[in-house]
Design a protein around this motif. Structure first.
Motif, PDB file in Angstrom:
ATOM      1  N   GLU A  29      -1.448 -13.536  -5.701  1.00 37.45           N
ATOM      2  CA  GLU A  29      -1.268 -13.827  -7.134  1.00 37.45           C
ATOM      3  C   GLU A  29      -2.345 -13.166  -7.985  1.00 37.45           C
ATOM      4  OE1 GLU A  29       1.311 -15.478  -8.990  1.00 37.45           O
ATOM      5  OE2 GLU A  29       2.190 -14.905  -7.083  1.00 37.45           O
ATOM      6  N   VAL A  30      -3.512 -12.892  -7.414  1.00 41.04           N
ATOM      7  CA  VAL A  30      -4.564 -12.189  -8.155  1.00 41.04           C
ATOM      8  C   VAL A  30      -4.256 -10.702  -8.177  1.00 41.04           C
ATOM      9  CG1 VAL A  30      -7.028 -11.602  -8.221  1.00 41.04           C
ATOM     10  CG2 VAL A  30      -6.310 -13.947  -7.674  1.00 41.04           C
ATOM     11  N   SER A  31      -3.985 -10.115  -7.019  1.00 41.21           N
ATOM     12  CA  SER A  31      -3.725  -8.673  -6.974  1.00 41.21           C
ATOM     13  C   SER A  31      -2.430  -8.316  -7.695  1.00 41.21           C
ATOM     14  CB  SER A  31      -3.713  -8.163  -5.529  1.00 41.21           C
ATOM     15  OG  SER A  31      -2.685  -8.771  -4.784  1.00 41.21           O
ATOM     16  N   ARG A  32      -1.473  -9.218  -7.719  1.00 43.05           N
ATOM     17  CA  ARG A  32      -0.210  -8.955  -8.423  1.00 43.05           C
ATOM     18  C   ARG A  32      -0.452  -8.660  -9.901  1.00 43.05           C
ATOM     19  NH1 ARG A  32       4.339 -13.440  -9.841  1.00 43.05           N
ATOM     20  NH2 ARG A  32       5.675 -12.083 -11.078  1.00 43.05           N
ATOM     21  N   PHE A  33      -1.337  -9.430 -10.518  1.00 48.64           N
ATOM     22  CA  PHE A  33      -1.561  -9.287 -11.952  1.00 48.64           C
ATOM     23  C   PHE A  33      -2.812  -8.488 -12.301  1.00 48.64           C
ATOM     24  CE2 PHE A  33       0.975 -13.293 -11.769  1.00 48.64           C
ATOM     25  CZ  PHE A  33       2.106 -12.787 -12.405  1.00 48.64           C
ATOM     26  N   MET A  34      -3.727  -8.322 -11.364  1.00 46.48           N
ATOM     27  CA  MET A  34      -4.985  -7.639 -11.678  1.00 46.48           C
ATOM     28  C   MET A  34      -5.220  -6.403 -10.837  1.00 46.48           C
ATOM     29  SD  MET A  34      -7.500 -10.781 -12.421  1.00 46.48           S
ATOM     30  CE  MET A  34      -7.280 -11.760 -13.891  1.00 46.48           C
ATOM     31  N   GLY A  35      -4.271  -6.078  -9.980  1.00 41.19           N
ATOM     32  CA  GLY A  35      -4.418  -4.882  -9.153  1.00 41.19           C
ATOM     33  C   GLY A  35      -5.066  -5.203  -7.818  1.00 41.19           C
ATOM     34  N   ALA A  36      -4.795  -4.345  -6.850  1.00 34.28           N
ATOM     35  CA  ALA A  36      -5.360  -4.508  -5.506  1.00 34.28           C
ATOM     36  C   ALA A  36      -6.560  -3.566  -5.375  1.00 34.28           C
ATOM     37  CB  ALA A  36      -4.313  -4.178  -4.451  1.00 34.28           C
ATOM     38  N   TYR A  37      -7.709  -4.133  -5.044  1.00 32.42           N
ATOM     39  CA  TYR A  37      -8.932  -3.345  -4.925  1.00 32.42           C
ATOM     40  C   TYR A  37      -9.640  -3.707  -3.636  1.00 32.42           C
ATOM     41  CZ  TYR A  37      -8.037  -2.596  -9.857  1.00 32.42           C
ATOM     42  OH  TYR A  37      -7.439  -2.276 -11.047  1.00 32.42           O
ATOM     43  N   GLY A  38     -10.197  -2.696  -2.983  1.00 32.32           N
ATOM     44  CA  GLY A  38     -10.947  -2.895  -1.751  1.00 32.32           C
ATOM     45  C   GLY A  38     -12.422  -3.118  -2.022  1.00 32.32           C
ATOM     46  N   ARG A  39     -13.155  -3.275  -0.951  1.00 36.77           N
ATOM     47  CA  ARG A  39     -14.583  -3.578  -1.021  1.00 36.77           C
ATOM     48  C   ARG A  39     -15.371  -2.528  -1.811  1.00 36.77           C
ATOM     49  NH1 ARG A  39     -17.290  -7.195   1.464  1.00 36.77           N
ATOM     50  NH2 ARG A  39     -19.527  -7.053   1.623  1.00 36.77           N
ATOM     51  N   ALA A  40     -15.140  -1.257  -1.535  1.00 36.29           N
ATOM     52  CA  ALA A  40     -15.893  -0.195  -2.219  1.00 36.29           C
ATOM     53  C   ALA A  40     -15.607  -0.214  -3.722  1.00 36.29           C
ATOM     54  CB  ALA A  40     -15.566   1.161  -1.623  1.00 36.29           C
ATOM     55  N   GLU A  41     -14.332  -0.382  -4.072  1.00 40.34           N
ATOM     56  CA  GLU A  41     -13.970  -0.423  -5.492  1.00 40.34           C
ATOM     57  C   GLU A  41     -14.582  -1.641  -6.189  1.00 40.34           C
ATOM     58  OE1 GLU A  41      -9.534   1.455  -5.552  1.00 40.34           O
ATOM     59  OE2 GLU A  41      -9.902  -0.282  -4.251  1.00 40.34           O
ATOM     60  N   LEU A  42     -14.566  -2.776  -5.512  1.00 34.13           N
ATOM     61  CA  LEU A  42     -15.140  -3.985  -6.106  1.00 34.13           C
ATOM     62  C   LEU A  42     -16.657  -3.892  -6.208  1.00 34.13           C
ATOM     63  CD1 LEU A  42     -12.817  -6.684  -4.544  1.00 34.13           C
ATOM     64  CD2 LEU A  42     -13.005  -6.071  -6.969  1.00 34.13           C
ATOM     65  N   SER A  43     -17.287  -3.234  -5.252  1.00 31.49           N
ATOM     66  CA  SER A  43     -18.734  -3.021  -5.332  1.00 31.49           C
ATOM     67  C   SER A  43     -19.081  -2.172  -6.563  1.00 31.49           C
ATOM     68  CB  SER A  43     -19.235  -2.342  -4.054  1.00 31.49           C
ATOM     69  OG  SER A  43     -20.629  -2.117  -4.138  1.00 31.49           O
ATOM     70  N   ALA A  44     -18.318  -1.110  -6.778  1.00 31.23           N
ATOM     71  CA  ALA A  44     -18.533  -0.267  -7.958  1.00 31.23           C
ATOM     72  C   ALA A  44     -18.242  -1.064  -9.233  1.00 31.23           C
ATOM     73  CB  ALA A  44     -17.652   0.975  -7.890  1.00 31.23           C
ATOM     74  N   TRP A  45     -17.208  -1.908  -9.188  1.00 32.08           N
ATOM     75  CA  TRP A  45     -16.850  -2.722 -10.344  1.00 32.08           C
ATOM     76  C   TRP A  45     -17.981  -3.686 -10.698  1.00 32.08           C
ATOM     77  CZ3 TRP A  45     -15.456  -8.070 -10.752  1.00 32.08           C
ATOM     78  CH2 TRP A  45     -14.895  -8.424 -11.985  1.00 32.08           C
ATOM     79  N   VAL A  46     -18.580  -4.330  -9.686  1.00 28.86           N
ATOM     80  CA  VAL A  46     -19.703  -5.233  -9.948  1.00 28.86           C
ATOM     81  C   VAL A  46     -20.844  -4.448 -10.599  1.00 28.86           C
ATOM     82  CG1 VAL A  46     -21.478  -6.711  -8.910  1.00 28.86           C
ATOM     83  CG2 VAL A  46     -19.097  -6.927  -8.185  1.00 28.86           C
TER      84      VAL A  46
END
Length: 171
Positions: A29-46
């Protein structure tokens, strides 16, 4: 900077939250509305979240249960330069949905933002099919402002009642 509510603590996201963010983002339900992101992408996002805190004085925040200290989601503000607006967002772990945490956390963040930031209004950009988030926005007193496109997806832009006119219109 921390915001405390009756049941929650909100604090800027940190790299220490990465494992919890990866788990949250993997929820359908999170990835459906906010996109699917992996660890590397989320690290860059933080990293980008931390930069926004440093440059703009606001950003995304961890939602932590006061009693347990457990990470249960995220909320916070983000400036979208393409709209020149500040958006309030939220996402919760499935095991705590239905407890009012989204409204409590986002409401506290919204109250802080309207008090501390130099903005005329705050938006929430919501997929038209995301009825739980629409309900949270409405509980926060937000109303539809316009339809738009965000990152290639149709969204309804909800805004606080302070927004009594569309951006760019005459005062």
């Amino acid at each position: 900077m921390e915001i405390e509510t009756e049941r929650l603590i909100l604090r800027p996201l940190a790299l220490a939250d990465l494992d919890a963010l990866v788990e949250l983002q993997a929820e359908p339900e999170v990835s459906r509305f906010m996109g699917a992101y992996g660890r590397a992408e989320l690290s860059a996002w933080v990293g980008s979240v931390r930069k926004e805190w440093a440059s703009r004085g606001h950003g995304r925040m961890a939602i932590v249960e006061r009693g347990s200290g457990r990470f249960v989601g995220r909320t916070g503000m983000r400036h979208w330069p393409e709209f020149d607006e500040v958006e309030l967002g939220w996402a919760l772990s499935p095991e705590v949905r239905g407890r009012g945490y989204a409204t409590e956390a986002a409401g506290a963040c919204l109250e802080w933002g309207l008090r501390e930031l130099e903005v005329e209004y705050v938006t929430a950009m919501i997929d038209p099919d995301n009825s739980p988030s629409i309900a949270v926005a409405e509980r926060l007193g937000m109303q539809p402002l316009r339809e738009d496109v965000l990152l290639g997806d149709a969204v309804i832009i909800y805004a606080t009642a302070v927004a009594n006119r569309p951006p760019g219109s005459a005062s």
